[in-house]
Design a protein around this motif. Structure first.
Motif, PDB file in Angstrom:
ATOM      1  N   ALA A  56       0.851  -1.196   0.000  1.00  0.00           N
ATOM      2  CA  ALA A  56       0.000   0.000   0.000  1.00  0.00           C
ATOM      3  C   ALA A  56       0.887   1.246   0.000  1.00  0.00           C
ATOM      4  CB  ALA A  56      -0.913   0.000   1.224  1.00  0.00           C
ATOM      5  N   ALA A  57       0.523   2.236  -0.788  1.00  0.00           N
ATOM      6  CA  ALA A  57       1.314   3.457  -0.877  1.00  0.00           C
ATOM      7  C   ALA A  57       1.186   4.267   0.401  1.00  0.00           C
ATOM      8  CB  ALA A  57       0.872   4.284  -2.079  1.00  0.00           C
ATOM      9  N   GLY A  58       2.266   4.918   0.773  1.00  0.00           N
ATOM     10  CA  GLY A  58       2.300   5.767   1.958  1.00  0.00           C
ATOM     11  C   GLY A  58       3.600   6.545   1.990  1.00  0.00           C
ATOM     12  N   ILE A  59       3.829   7.259   3.100  1.00  0.00           N
ATOM     13  CA  ILE A  59       5.056   8.027   3.256  1.00  0.00           C
ATOM     14  C   ILE A  59       6.233   7.055   3.373  1.00  0.00           C
ATOM     15  CG2 ILE A  59       6.299   9.687   4.685  1.00  0.00           C
ATOM     16  CD1 ILE A  59       3.959  10.890   3.239  1.00  0.00           C
ATOM     17  N   LEU A  60       7.228   7.200   2.521  1.00  0.00           N
ATOM     18  CA  LEU A  60       8.357   6.280   2.507  1.00  0.00           C
ATOM     19  C   LEU A  60       9.380   6.637   3.589  1.00  0.00           C
ATOM     20  CD1 LEU A  60       8.786   5.797  -1.344  1.00  0.00           C
ATOM     21  CD2 LEU A  60       8.030   4.099   0.329  1.00  0.00           C
ATOM     22  N   PRO A  61      10.179   5.664   4.032  1.00  0.00           N
ATOM     23  CA  PRO A  61      11.027   5.854   5.211  1.00  0.00           C
ATOM     24  C   PRO A  61      12.039   6.984   5.128  1.00  0.00           C
ATOM     25  CG  PRO A  61      10.830   3.522   4.700  1.00  0.00           C
ATOM     26  CD  PRO A  61      10.187   4.260   3.570  1.00  0.00           C
ATOM     27  N   ASN A  62      12.475   7.372   3.932  1.00  0.00           N
ATOM     28  CA  ASN A  62      13.498   8.404   3.821  1.00  0.00           C
ATOM     29  C   ASN A  62      12.909   9.797   3.588  1.00  0.00           C
ATOM     30  OD1 ASN A  62      16.308   8.768   4.040  1.00  0.00           O
ATOM     31  ND2 ASN A  62      16.508   9.035   1.839  1.00  0.00           N
ATOM     32  N   ASN A  63      11.610   9.943   3.805  1.00  0.00           N
ATOM     33  CA  ASN A  63      10.975  11.239   3.605  1.00  0.00           C
ATOM     34  C   ASN A  63      11.411  12.233   4.680  1.00  0.00           C
ATOM     35  OD1 ASN A  63       8.658  12.965   2.447  1.00  0.00           O
ATOM     36  ND2 ASN A  63       8.199  12.914   4.642  1.00  0.00           N
ATOM     37  N   ARG A  64      11.771  13.432   4.275  1.00  0.00           N
ATOM     38  CA  ARG A  64      12.030  14.557   5.182  1.00  0.00           C
ATOM     39  C   ARG A  64      11.263  15.751   4.622  1.00  0.00           C
ATOM     40  NH1 ARG A  64      16.039  13.613   8.934  1.00  0.00           N
ATOM     41  NH2 ARG A  64      17.482  11.889   8.472  1.00  0.00           N
ATOM     42  N   THR A  65      10.235  16.162   5.325  1.00  0.00           N
ATOM     43  CA  THR A  65       9.326  17.168   4.779  1.00  0.00           C
ATOM     44  C   THR A  65       9.988  18.524   4.620  1.00  0.00           C
ATOM     45  OG1 THR A  65       7.472  16.009   5.808  1.00  0.00           O
ATOM     46  CG2 THR A  65       7.091  18.271   5.075  1.00  0.00           C
ATOM     47  N   ASN A  66      10.746  18.956   5.606  1.00  0.00           N
ATOM     48  CA  ASN A  66      11.360  20.292   5.575  1.00  0.00           C
ATOM     49  C   ASN A  66      12.870  20.180   5.740  1.00  0.00           C
ATOM     50  OD1 ASN A  66       8.912  22.238   5.693  1.00  0.00           O
ATOM     51  ND2 ASN A  66       8.502  20.755   7.322  1.00  0.00           N
ATOM     52  N   GLN A  67      13.590  20.936   4.906  1.00  0.00           N
ATOM     53  CA  GLN A  67      15.042  21.012   5.023  1.00  0.00           C
ATOM     54  C   GLN A  67      15.503  22.439   4.752  1.00  0.00           C
ATOM     55  OE1 GLN A  67      17.607  17.723   3.473  1.00  0.00           O
ATOM     56  NE2 GLN A  67      15.743  17.031   2.454  1.00  0.00           N
ATOM     57  N   VAL A  68      16.373  22.935   5.631  1.00  0.00           N
ATOM     58  CA  VAL A  68      16.998  24.246   5.453  1.00  0.00           C
ATOM     59  C   VAL A  68      18.506  24.033   5.457  1.00  0.00           C
ATOM     60  CG1 VAL A  68      17.341  26.553   6.380  1.00  0.00           C
ATOM     61  CG2 VAL A  68      15.101  25.462   6.562  1.00  0.00           C
ATOM     62  N   LYS A  69      19.201  24.566   4.455  1.00  0.00           N
ATOM     63  CA  LYS A  69      20.649  24.420   4.364  1.00  0.00           C
ATOM     64  C   LYS A  69      21.300  25.796   4.256  1.00  0.00           C
ATOM     65  CE  LYS A  69      20.269  20.026   1.870  1.00  0.00           C
ATOM     66  NZ  LYS A  69      20.581  19.294   0.614  1.00  0.00           N
ATOM     67  N   PHE A  70      22.420  25.950   4.958  1.00  0.00           N
ATOM     68  CA  PHE A  70      23.196  27.188   4.863  1.00  0.00           C
ATOM     69  C   PHE A  70      24.671  26.830   4.838  1.00  0.00           C
ATOM     70  CE2 PHE A  70      25.850  30.416   6.803  1.00  0.00           C
ATOM     71  CZ  PHE A  70      25.521  31.538   6.065  1.00  0.00           C
ATOM     72  N   PHE A  71      25.361  27.290   3.800  1.00  0.00           N
ATOM     73  CA  PHE A  71      26.805  27.119   3.690  1.00  0.00           C
ATOM     74  C   PHE A  71      27.394  28.474   3.288  1.00  0.00           C
ATOM     75  CE2 PHE A  71      24.736  23.202   2.266  1.00  0.00           C
ATOM     76  CZ  PHE A  71      25.223  22.303   3.201  1.00  0.00           C
ATOM     77  N   GLY A  72      28.404  28.924   4.012  1.00  0.00           N
ATOM     78  CA  GLY A  72      29.005  30.201   3.670  1.00  0.00           C
ATOM     79  C   GLY A  72      30.423  30.298   4.198  1.00  0.00           C
ATOM     80  N   ASN A  73      31.209  31.174   3.575  1.00  0.00           N
ATOM     81  CA  ASN A  73      32.537  31.448   4.118  1.00  0.00           C
ATOM     82  C   ASN A  73      32.970  32.864   3.767  1.00  0.00           C
ATOM     83  OD1 ASN A  73      33.191  30.314   1.295  1.00  0.00           O
ATOM     84  ND2 ASN A  73      35.193  31.058   1.971  1.00  0.00           N
ATOM     85  N   TYR A  74      33.859  33.401   4.612  1.00  0.00           N
ATOM     86  CA  TYR A  74      34.355  34.764   4.446  1.00  0.00           C
ATOM     87  C   TYR A  74      35.862  34.760   4.635  1.00  0.00           C
ATOM     88  CZ  TYR A  74      35.191  39.729   5.211  1.00  0.00           C
ATOM     89  OH  TYR A  74      35.666  41.018   5.119  1.00  0.00           O
ATOM     90  N   GLN A  75      36.575  35.427   3.724  1.00  0.00           N
ATOM     91  CA  GLN A  75      38.029  35.521   3.798  1.00  0.00           C
ATOM     92  C   GLN A  75      38.445  36.924   4.221  1.00  0.00           C
ATOM     93  OE1 GLN A  75      39.388  34.389  -0.106  1.00  0.00           O
ATOM     94  NE2 GLN A  75      39.074  32.203   0.249  1.00  0.00           N
ATOM     95  N   TRP A  76      39.362  36.978   5.182  1.00  0.00           N
ATOM     96  CA  TRP A  76      39.904  38.254   5.654  1.00  0.00           C
ATOM     97  C   TRP A  76      41.407  38.098   5.824  1.00  0.00           C
ATOM     98  CZ3 TRP A  76      41.927  39.612  10.667  1.00  0.00           C
ATOM     99  CH2 TRP A  76      42.202  40.981  10.814  1.00  0.00           C
ATOM    100  N   THR A 135       0.436  -1.053  10.036  1.00  0.00           N
ATOM    101  CA  THR A 135      -0.463   0.101   9.942  1.00  0.00           C
ATOM    102  C   THR A 135       0.007   0.946   8.760  1.00  0.00           C
ATOM    103  OG1 THR A 135       0.883   1.486  11.404  1.00  0.00           O
ATOM    104  CG2 THR A 135      -0.801   0.109  12.457  1.00  0.00           C
ATOM    105  N   PRO A 136      -0.769   1.945   8.355  1.00  0.00           N
ATOM    106  CA  PRO A 136      -0.294   2.820   7.276  1.00  0.00           C
ATOM    107  C   PRO A 136       1.073   3.416   7.591  1.00  0.00           C
ATOM    108  CG  PRO A 136      -2.616   3.194   7.661  1.00  0.00           C
ATOM    109  CD  PRO A 136      -2.165   2.259   8.742  1.00  0.00           C
ATOM    110  N   ARG A 137       1.878   3.593   6.585  1.00  0.00           N
ATOM    111  CA  ARG A 137       3.242   4.088   6.765  1.00  0.00           C
ATOM    112  C   ARG A 137       3.243   5.456   7.461  1.00  0.00           C
ATOM    113  NH1 ARG A 137       6.619   1.166   3.004  1.00  0.00           N
ATOM    114  NH2 ARG A 137       5.326  -0.141   1.639  1.00  0.00           N
ATOM    115  N   GLY A 138       4.147   5.618   8.418  1.00  0.00           N
ATOM    116  CA  GLY A 138       4.282   6.874   9.132  1.00  0.00           C
ATOM    117  C   GLY A 138       3.299   7.067  10.264  1.00  0.00           C
ATOM    118  N   SER A 139       2.561   6.017  10.649  1.00  0.00           N
ATOM    119  CA  SER A 139       1.510   6.161  11.666  1.00  0.00           C
ATOM    120  C   SER A 139       2.060   6.449  13.057  1.00  0.00           C
ATOM    121  CB  SER A 139       0.647   4.895  11.715  1.00  0.00           C
ATOM    122  OG  SER A 139       1.441   3.765  12.047  1.00  0.00           O
TER     123      SER A 139
END
Length: 442
Positions: A298-318, A353-357
């Motif tokens: 039965a179709a449902g939320i799969l185990p590797n689902n991540r609903t929200n993701q925020v990524k930040f990568f930065g660098n500064y040279q001085w 049960t349904p996936r993600g219950s």
């Protein structure tokens, strides 16, 4: 394996604003084991992209693309299915009072009963005629603009697995436990598949020793669907991205993604029980006509689902210093109670049960920092001092919860819903750590 591919593509520009990029790819893969050779041929993969620049100034664009992508099949299927694995699974069962062709086993003999073996050795796994390679379609569309040194992007991504490649059989768990022959065949399972003879119920007798029609479960179309669900894997995502290439000693990449991974088939690796058997997993080994597989098909939320993701990568040279930061915030993964397989006995197989219950694991948000100092020793040599600080907030969220309800069929798991699983050595997120180093470059 032998893999051949070729492609043609072109780019058509109409004025300053519109560009089309059509392409066509051809793929063919020959898989050879010790006993079987099969060619997954004539895999035509069209691709098409379009870019529209509303002003013609090359600082913004609307873009869209569609493409078909075939799997390059891993060797697991050649090593196992095409080399030594039997297509008929031997089953020993006790059935007193029925005159069956006995193949007794002293090691497994049950006093007072008749032990017989279903099937026999020497029948290698075969490939159903017309079986084709696995593929998915992808659609991407969005808008991008350059603004004062920054690139602003918004896009939508849609990926759908349209056909899968798996080993399958034509019986359900109840029929397997009754001793019906289980012939394994590599095929493209779907709700319309008809490559097996259905095993229909019948009165137990010498002519019907298992309670199901003799010959049921063996290869041969009979005009009835075999009893599979349609495999599915659909990924949808909306992404917002802000990036800046290195300029005036500063660069940054940050994004937010809202996504959903939905279906009943993950792909080459099963995150729920850790099975790494691409194209020959246990997912479609049985039909689900008796309901013994719960919500597995039965179709449902799969185990590797991540609903929200925020990524930040930065660098500064001085001057001779360089400072960087990495911050990844992501929602947890879904949790589903998993019973042991009623035929194989493996733990962590059947969603009851349904996936993600059971909800999700906690949100994680580790922040990592980097710093380095470079001391130059002439034109070609330098010494660099580096410091990397990982998870500086020392967050130690629970990232793995044991959702296996049984250790074997009928044996409750005492560790159910406790931290950890057999797949994780440490069920908690790694805490703060630091790495200091000195590097000589020349």
């Amino acid at each position: 394996t032998r893999y051949n591919a070729g492609f043609i593509e072109d780019s058509w520009t109409i004025g300053k604003k519109l560009t089309f990029k059509p392409g066509l790819r051809f793929e063919q893969q020959e898989m050879s084991g010790e006993a079987i050779r099969y060619v997954f041929a004539h895999n035509w993969a069209p691709r098409f992209g379009v870019i529209f620049d509303p002003t013609g100034n090359r600082n913004q664009k609307f873009f869209a693309s569609w493409g078909r992508f075939y799997e390059k099949i891993p060797q697991d299927i050649s090593i196992r299915s095409f080399s030594f694995e039997s297509s008929v699974r031997g089953v020993l069962y006790k059935d007193p009072g029925v005159n069956q062709p006995a193949v007794p086993s002293i090691a497994n003999y049950i006093p007072g009963g008749t032990i017989s073996q279903s099937g026999g050795p020497g029948n290698l796994t075969s490939v159903a005629g017309g079986t084709a390679a696995q593929y998915q379609d992808e659609i991407v569309g969005g808008y991008e603009r350059d603004y004062k040194g920054y690139t602003l992007t918004g896009r939508f991504v849609y990926r759908e697995l349209k056909r899968i490649l798996e080993d399958v059989s034509g019986i359900n768990v109840t029929q397997n436990l009754a001793g019906v022959d289980q012939a394994y065949v590599v095929a493209n399972p779907s709700a319309s598949l008809d490559i097996f003879k259905n095993a229909n119920p019948c009165v137990v007798s010498p002519a019907c020793p298992t309670g199901f029609t003799p010959g049921g479960g063996l290869l041969g179309a009979d005009g009835q669907h075999d009893g599979f669900s349609n495999p599915s894997r659909v990924y949808k995502a909306m992404e917002l991205i802000v990036s800046r290439r290195l300029s005036t000693n500063f660069q940054v990449y940050t994004s937010y993604r809202l996504s959903k991974l939905y279906g009943n088939f993950e792909g080459s690796y099963r995150n729920d029980n850790g099975q790494s058997d691409p194209n020959i997993s246990s997912l479609f080994d049985f039909t689900n006509t008796d309901g013994a597989l719960g919500y597995q098909q039965a179709a449902g939320i799969l185990p590797n689902n991540r609903t929200n993701q925020v990524k930040f990568f930065g660098n500064y040279q001085w001057k001779a210093f360089n400072f960087g930061a990495s911050w990844l915030i992501q929602s947890g993964t879904p949790l589903t109670p998993l019973a042991a397989h009623p035929a194989y006995g493996n733990a962590g197989e059947i969603p009851v049960t349904p996936r993600g219950s059971l909800g999700n694991t906690p949100v994680t948000f580790p922040l990592d920092l980097h710093g380095d100092y470079t001391y130059k020793m002439g034109e070609t040599k330098r010494i660099k001092l580096l410091a990397d600080l990982f998870n500086i907030g020392n967050q130690q969220a629970l990232v793995a919860i044991n959702t296996w309800t049984e250790t074997a069929p009928g044996s409750p798991n005492p560790d159910y819903l406790k931290p950890g699983t057999n797949l994780f050595a440490n069920p908690y997120q790694s805490g703060f750590s630091a790495r200091l180093s000195v590097r000589f470059e020349f």
